[in-house]
Design an enzyme around this catalytic site. Structure first.
Site, short mmCIF file in Angstrom:
data_model
loop_
_atom_site.label_atom_id
_atom_site.label_comp_id
_atom_site.label_asym_id
_atom_site.label_seq_id
_atom_site.Cartn_x
_atom_site.Cartn_y
_atom_site.Cartn_z
N CYS A 187 0.81 -1.22 0.00
CA CYS A 187 0.00 0.00 0.00
C CYS A 187 0.84 1.27 0.00
O CYS A 187 0.62 2.18 -0.81
CB CYS A 187 -0.97 -0.01 1.18
SG CYS A 187 -0.20 -0.01 2.82
N HIS A 239 -2.62 1.04 6.90
CA HIS A 239 -2.96 0.86 5.49
C HIS A 239 -3.33 2.22 4.93
O HIS A 239 -3.90 3.06 5.63
CB HIS A 239 -4.13 -0.12 5.33
CG HIS A 239 -4.42 -0.44 3.90
ND1 HIS A 239 -3.59 -1.23 3.12
CD2 HIS A 239 -5.46 -0.08 3.09
CE1 HIS A 239 -4.10 -1.34 1.91
NE2 HIS A 239 -5.22 -0.66 1.86
N HIS A 251 -6.15 2.00 -3.89
CA HIS A 251 -5.16 1.45 -2.96
C HIS A 251 -4.74 0.08 -3.45
O HIS A 251 -5.15 -0.36 -4.53
CB HIS A 251 -5.77 1.35 -1.55
CG HIS A 251 -6.85 0.31 -1.45
ND1 HIS A 251 -6.80 -0.76 -0.57
CD2 HIS A 251 -8.02 0.14 -2.14
CE1 HIS A 251 -7.87 -1.51 -0.71
NE2 HIS A 251 -8.63 -0.99 -1.65
#
Length: 281
Positions: A187, A239, A251
Site C-alpha cells: 500500500c 494501510h 489502494h
C-alpha cells in the site's frame, strides 16, 4: 566488470530485503486484517495446513506458523516477526502436504493448540525504525519534513489529476509484500511510487505517510488527491490509499492488488477507517 556488477546486484538485493523486513508488521494470535491474510495465503501456498484465508490469526494459523518456523530454522515464537516475514517472502510456492497439522489438538475455533516449542518462548525483537526515503533529485519536490502528526499541504492542485491518472494506470497490478515497483506494490510503496512519478517524494511506510498534511475532522473535508488511512493489523495508520472523490479511493488490496474501493464499504473499510490527511494546497 562482470564481477563488479554481481557485487552491486547482491548489494541491491540485500538492501531491498532489509527494507522490506524493516517495514514488516509484527503479527500474533488475535491480530486481524489484510496482512494476516497475506501470511495465511503464503503458508497455504507453501503447503502448510491453512484451510481458511480469513485474515484472523487463530490457532490454525498459529500451528502452521510454528511448523514453518521450525522447517526454516527460525526462532519458534508463533509470532510473525521480521525474520519470519523475510523467509515468507523468499520461499517459493511449492506443493507440500499440509504441514503444521501434526501439532493440531483442536480446530481453529477451539482451545489453543500445544505445538512442539522450546520451553521458553523468546519474544521477537523490537521492530526497526522505518527507513528514511532517499533524497529527491533536483527535479523532484520533496514532501515537507515532518516533526509531528501534521505538516503543511504540499501537492499542487494542478497536479492532482496527473497523480490520479498515474495511480489508475496500475489498476490490477498485484500485491507484493515490500513492493515498490509496477512488478508488485504494497500500500505505501504504491503511493510512494505514484507520487515519485509526479515529482514528489513520500516516506516509505503508512505510519510515516500519515504525518503528512493536515488532519481532517470528517470525510466530507476530503478532496481528490488527499491521503486516506486505515487501521488493519494494529492500531494506528497501517494501510493507506489515495482519495479519488465521491467517497472512492484507490489502494493496494492484499488479495486483489491495485483497485478502487468505497470508503464506507460496510464489509471492511468503514469499520477500519483511521483518518484522512489533506495534502492538496
Amino acid at each position: 566488470m562482470k564481477h563488479l556488477k554481481a557485487i552491486l546486484m547482491t548489494a541491491v538485493l540485500f538492501f531491498m530485503l532489509t527494507a522490506a523486513a524493516s517495514a514488516a508488521p509484527i503479527l500474533k494470535q488475535g491480530s486481524e486484517g489484510h496482512d494476516v491474510r497475506i501470511v495465511q495465503q503464503s503458508l497455504k501456498d507453501a503447503g502448510y495446513n491453512i484451510r481458511t484465508v480469513d485474515g484472523i490469526f487463530g490457532n490454525e494459523t498459529y500451528r502452521a506458523l510454528i511448523a514453518f518456523q521450525r522447517d526454516n530454522d527460525i526462532k519458534i515464537t508463533g509470532v510473525v516477526d521480521r525474520a519470519t516475514w523475510k523467509k515468507l517472502k523468499e520461499i517459493p510456492s511449492a506443493p507440500k502436504k499440509n504441514k503444521g497439522s501434526e501439532a493440531e489438538e483442536k480446530s481453529d475455533s477451539g482451545t489453543k493448540a500445544t505445538p512442539a516449542v522450546p520451553a521458553k518462548t523468546e519474544k521477537p525483537a523490537a521492530p526497526a525504525k522505518a527507513e528514511k526515503p532517499a533524497a529527491p533529485s533536483k527535479t523532484e519536490k520533496p514532501a515537507p519534513s515532518v516533526k509531528g502528526a501534521e505538516s503543511s499541504p504540499f501537492l499542487d492542485k494542478g497536479k492532482v489529476d496527473a497523480v490520479i491518472r498515474t495511480a489508475k494506470k496500475y489498476i490490477g497490478t498485484k500485491y507484493v509484500f515490500g513492493g515498490t515497483t509496477p512488478k508488485g506494490f504494497d500500500c505505501s510503496g504504491f503511493l510512494q511510487y505514484v507520487f515519485k512519478q509526479n515529482g514528489y517524494t513520500l516516506p516509505r511506510t503508512a505510519d510515516e505517510q500519515y504525518k503528512l498534511g493536515k488532519n481532517i475532522k470528517t470525510q466530507k473535508e476530503l478532496v481528490p488527491g488527499d491521503l486516506v488511512f486505515f487501521s488493519t493489523y494494529e492500531k494506528g495508520a497501517s494501510h493507506c490509499g489515495l482519495y479519488l472523490g465521491n467517497g472512492k479511493f484507490i489502494h493496494v488490496s492484499s488479495s486483489k492488488g491495485v483497485r478502487i474501493d468505497e470508503l464506507n464499504d460496510k464489509a471492511y473499510w468503514k469499520s477500519h477507517w483511521y483518518g484522512g490527511k489533506h495534502i492538496v494546497k
